[in-house]
Scaffold this motif. Structure first.
Motif, PDB file in Angstrom:
ATOM      1  N   MET A 157       0.776  -1.141   0.008  1.00  0.00           N
ATOM      2  CA  MET A 157       0.027   0.003   0.057  1.00  0.00           C
ATOM      3  C   MET A 157       1.085   1.347  -0.091  1.00  0.00           C
ATOM      4  N   VAL A 158       1.991   1.293   0.969  1.00  0.00           N
ATOM      5  CA  VAL A 158       2.689   2.202   0.796  1.00  0.00           C
ATOM      6  C   VAL A 158       3.547   2.549  -0.486  1.00  0.00           C
ATOM      7  N   THR A 159       3.989   1.459  -0.884  1.00  0.00           N
ATOM      8  CA  THR A 159       4.805   1.484  -2.372  1.00  0.00           C
ATOM      9  C   THR A 159       4.033   1.994  -3.248  1.00  0.00           C
ATOM     10  N   LEU A 160       2.822   1.636  -3.549  1.00  0.00           N
ATOM     11  CA  LEU A 160       1.778   2.152  -4.622  1.00  0.00           C
ATOM     12  C   LEU A 160       1.567   3.643  -4.260  1.00  0.00           C
ATOM     13  N   ALA A 161       1.432   3.830  -3.028  1.00  0.00           N
ATOM     14  CA  ALA A 161       1.290   5.498  -2.904  1.00  0.00           C
ATOM     15  C   ALA A 161       2.554   6.238  -3.100  1.00  0.00           C
ATOM     16  N   LEU A 162       3.662   5.614  -2.783  1.00  0.00           N
ATOM     17  CA  LEU A 162       4.904   6.469  -3.324  1.00  0.00           C
ATOM     18  C   LEU A 162       4.959   6.609  -4.643  1.00  0.00           C
ATOM     19  N   VAL A 163       4.620   5.251  -5.386  1.00  0.00           N
ATOM     20  CA  VAL A 163       4.673   5.362  -6.914  1.00  0.00           C
ATOM     21  C   VAL A 163       3.638   6.389  -7.486  1.00  0.00           C
ATOM     22  N   GLN A 164       2.547   6.235  -6.847  1.00  0.00           N
ATOM     23  CA  GLN A 164       1.405   7.235  -7.138  1.00  0.00           C
ATOM     24  C   GLN A 164       1.846   8.848  -7.109  1.00  0.00           C
ATOM     25  N   GLY A 165       2.649   9.100  -5.809  1.00  0.00           N
ATOM     26  CA  GLY A 165       3.157  10.284  -5.643  1.00  0.00           C
ATOM     27  C   GLY A 165       4.071  10.825  -6.852  1.00  0.00           C
ATOM     28  N   VAL A 166       5.039   9.954  -6.988  1.00  0.00           N
ATOM     29  CA  VAL A 166       6.175  10.343  -7.903  1.00  0.00           C
ATOM     30  C   VAL A 166       5.427  10.780  -9.278  1.00  0.00           C
ATOM     31  N   VAL A 167       4.464   9.642  -9.773  1.00  0.00           N
ATOM     32  CA  VAL A 167       3.726  10.198 -11.047  1.00  0.00           C
ATOM     33  C   VAL A 167       2.803  11.465 -11.069  1.00  0.00           C
ATOM     34  N   ASN A 168       2.320  11.696  -9.927  1.00  0.00           N
ATOM     35  CA  ASN A 168       1.538  12.876  -9.732  1.00  0.00           C
ATOM     36  C   ASN A 168       2.610  13.800  -9.930  1.00  0.00           C
ATOM     37  N   THR A 169       3.523  13.810  -9.415  1.00  0.00           N
ATOM     38  CA  THR A 169       4.652  14.978  -9.317  1.00  0.00           C
ATOM     39  C   THR A 169       5.099  15.188 -10.886  1.00  0.00           C
ATOM     40  N   PHE A 170       5.284  14.158 -11.462  1.00  0.00           N
ATOM     41  CA  PHE A 170       5.761  14.284 -12.848  1.00  0.00           C
ATOM     42  C   PHE A 170       4.707  14.883 -13.551  1.00  0.00           C
ATOM     43  N   VAL A 171       3.442  14.623 -13.433  1.00  0.00           N
ATOM     44  CA  VAL A 171       2.401  15.223 -14.403  1.00  0.00           C
ATOM     45  C   VAL A 171       2.405  16.383 -13.884  1.00  0.00           C
ATOM     46  N   ILE A 172       2.160  17.120 -12.875  1.00  0.00           N
ATOM     47  CA  ILE A 172       2.258  18.300 -12.459  1.00  0.00           C
ATOM     48  C   ILE A 172       3.230  19.160 -12.926  1.00  0.00           C
ATOM     49  N   PHE A 173       4.548  18.857 -12.826  1.00  0.00           N
ATOM     50  CA  PHE A 173       5.720  19.487 -13.385  1.00  0.00           C
ATOM     51  C   PHE A 173       5.601  19.595 -14.710  1.00  0.00           C
ATOM     52  N   VAL A 174       5.637  18.559 -15.297  1.00  0.00           N
ATOM     53  CA  VAL A 174       5.893  18.389 -16.935  1.00  0.00           C
ATOM     54  C   VAL A 174       4.658  19.304 -17.671  1.00  0.00           C
ATOM     55  N   ALA A 175       3.481  19.149 -17.157  1.00  0.00           N
ATOM     56  CA  ALA A 175       2.322  19.723 -17.593  1.00  0.00           C
ATOM     57  C   ALA A 175       2.231  21.207 -17.418  1.00  0.00           C
ATOM     58  N   ARG A 176       2.995  21.914 -16.489  1.00  0.00           N
ATOM     59  CA  ARG A 176       3.210  23.273 -16.413  1.00  0.00           C
ATOM     60  C   ARG A 176       4.381  23.873 -17.323  1.00  0.00           C
ATOM     61  N   ILE A 177       5.184  23.096 -17.453  1.00  0.00           N
ATOM     62  CA  ILE A 177       6.216  23.322 -18.311  1.00  0.00           C
ATOM     63  C   ILE A 177       5.780  23.223 -19.784  1.00  0.00           C
ATOM     64  N   VAL A 178       5.060  22.259 -20.354  1.00  0.00           N
ATOM     65  CA  VAL A 178       4.373  22.361 -21.586  1.00  0.00           C
ATOM     66  C   VAL A 178       3.420  23.443 -21.800  1.00  0.00           C
ATOM     67  N   GLY A 179       2.640  23.787 -20.796  1.00  0.00           N
ATOM     68  CA  GLY A 179       1.685  24.999 -20.665  1.00  0.00           C
ATOM     69  C   GLY A 179       2.479  26.361 -21.087  1.00  0.00           C
ATOM     70  N   HIS A 180       3.576  26.381 -20.274  1.00  0.00           N
ATOM     71  CA  HIS A 180       4.454  27.588 -20.146  1.00  0.00           C
ATOM     72  C   HIS A 180       5.233  27.728 -21.786  1.00  0.00           C
ATOM     73  N   THR A 181       5.650  26.648 -22.120  1.00  0.00           N
ATOM     74  CA  THR A 181       6.326  26.677 -23.347  1.00  0.00           C
ATOM     75  C   THR A 181       5.474  27.100 -24.625  1.00  0.00           C
ATOM     76  N   VAL A 182       4.272  26.355 -24.825  1.00  0.00           N
ATOM     77  CA  VAL A 182       3.361  26.943 -25.624  1.00  0.00           C
ATOM     78  C   VAL A 182       2.875  28.247 -25.532  1.00  0.00           C
TER      79      VAL A 182
END
Length: 294
Positions: A157-182
């Motif tokens: 349960m903790v492992t999946l929460a950590l993985v979800q946290g990492v991918v959530n961070t990636f989504v938020i981080f990269v999405a804003r970079i893409v939006g800023h670039t466009v």
């Protein structure tokens, strides 16, 4: 496919609603560097706080949500021989694994199913359905309990929460970079963030969120193989195989809502939908156990 859609929409909605609210509140402005560029350090911290925050809030609430969504009743004082046997079996497995005794519960469902959840391996919940107790013999139920206890001991349960946290961070981080670039390159907006940033970052969050869900599902599938091996070690390989064979013959319905990912058999999917499955096909799990040499 409807259940997959609901699962995806739930995960994406959390990120999208959060993003919209933060933009309306003007929080995104702290990510700017003098209005002309992104402060990547601030952006990464921002993404990590909200990416991991949401994941661990869900983990902290997991036992409460599981009890509420399934109606699971924790056994405090056993009322019959079956409940006494359940408590004794889980206690024996917990001692063998070196973890604290989890809460043991039963939920009413005609389908054979079981799940484990909780924030830590020493503060967990293991629940079985009435259908499981009715359709399986004691050896098979013991194996199912071993599978769930292996999830607890492995900290899945903790492992999946950590993985979800990492991918959530990636989504938020990269999405804003893409939006800023466009916003800057395509629409030539030189100050602040315009509507292009808002729209593009939301679209990027949707696309990246789907990819993130696929990653989490892949990790979950690997943890299921490991939990099967753990159940076999606790109860016996043939008992674990027999339990999975019984589940394959029963075709149980998945648990309600987001709890579907926690059930022992998961949702059967074919074609590209397999990429979003949290469980491998029962046939693969049975074959994996049969191929073990010990």
């Amino acid at each position: 496919m409807r259940r997959i859609g609901l699962f995806l929409l739930t995960n994406l909605a959390v990120i999208l609603v959060l993003g919209v609210v933060l933009r309306l509140l003007g929080v995104d402005r702290v990510l700017d560097e003098s209005g002309s560029g992104l402060n990547y350090t601030n952006l990464l911290i921002f993404a990590a706080v909200f990416g991991f925050g949401g994941s661990f809030i869900s983990l902290a609430m997991s036992k409460w949500m599981a009890k509420r969504s399934t109606g699971a009743e924790v056994i405090t004082q056993p009322r019959n021989e079956t409940e006494r046997w359940l408590l004794a079996t889980v206690q024996r497995q917990a001692e063998k694994l070196g973890i604290k005794m989890p809460e043991v519960a039963i939920f009413h469902s005609p389908d054979p199913n079981a799940f484990a959840t909780g924030m830590t391996k020493n503060s967990s919940l293991v629940a079985v359905s009435t259908g499981l107790l009715q359709h399986m013999n004691a050896d098979e139920v013991e194996a199912v309990l071993g599978h769930e206890m292996a999830h607890v001991a492995n900290g899945d349960m903790v492992t999946l929460a950590l993985v979800q946290g990492v991918v959530n961070t990636f989504v938020i981080f990269v999405a804003r970079i893409v939006g800023h670039t466009v916003d800057r390159v395509v629409f030539k907006n030189e100050e602040g963030h315009g509507i292009a940033y808002f729209v593009t970052s939301i679209l990027a969050e949707i696309v990246l969120g789907i990819l993130a869900t696929m990653i989490v599902a892949w990790v979950s599938r690997q943890r299921e193989f490991r939990a099967d091996a753990g159940g076999a070690a606790l109860a016996g390989r043939m008992k674990m195989i027999a339990a999975l064979e019984r589940l394959r013959a029963a075709h149980p319905q998945p648990l309600p809502g987001e709890m579907a990912a926690f059930g022992i058999s998961g949702i059967r999917m074919d074609g590209i939908k397999k990429l979003f499955s949290t469980h491998p096909p029962l046939e693969q799990r049975i074959e994996a156990l049969k191929s073990q040499t010990h």
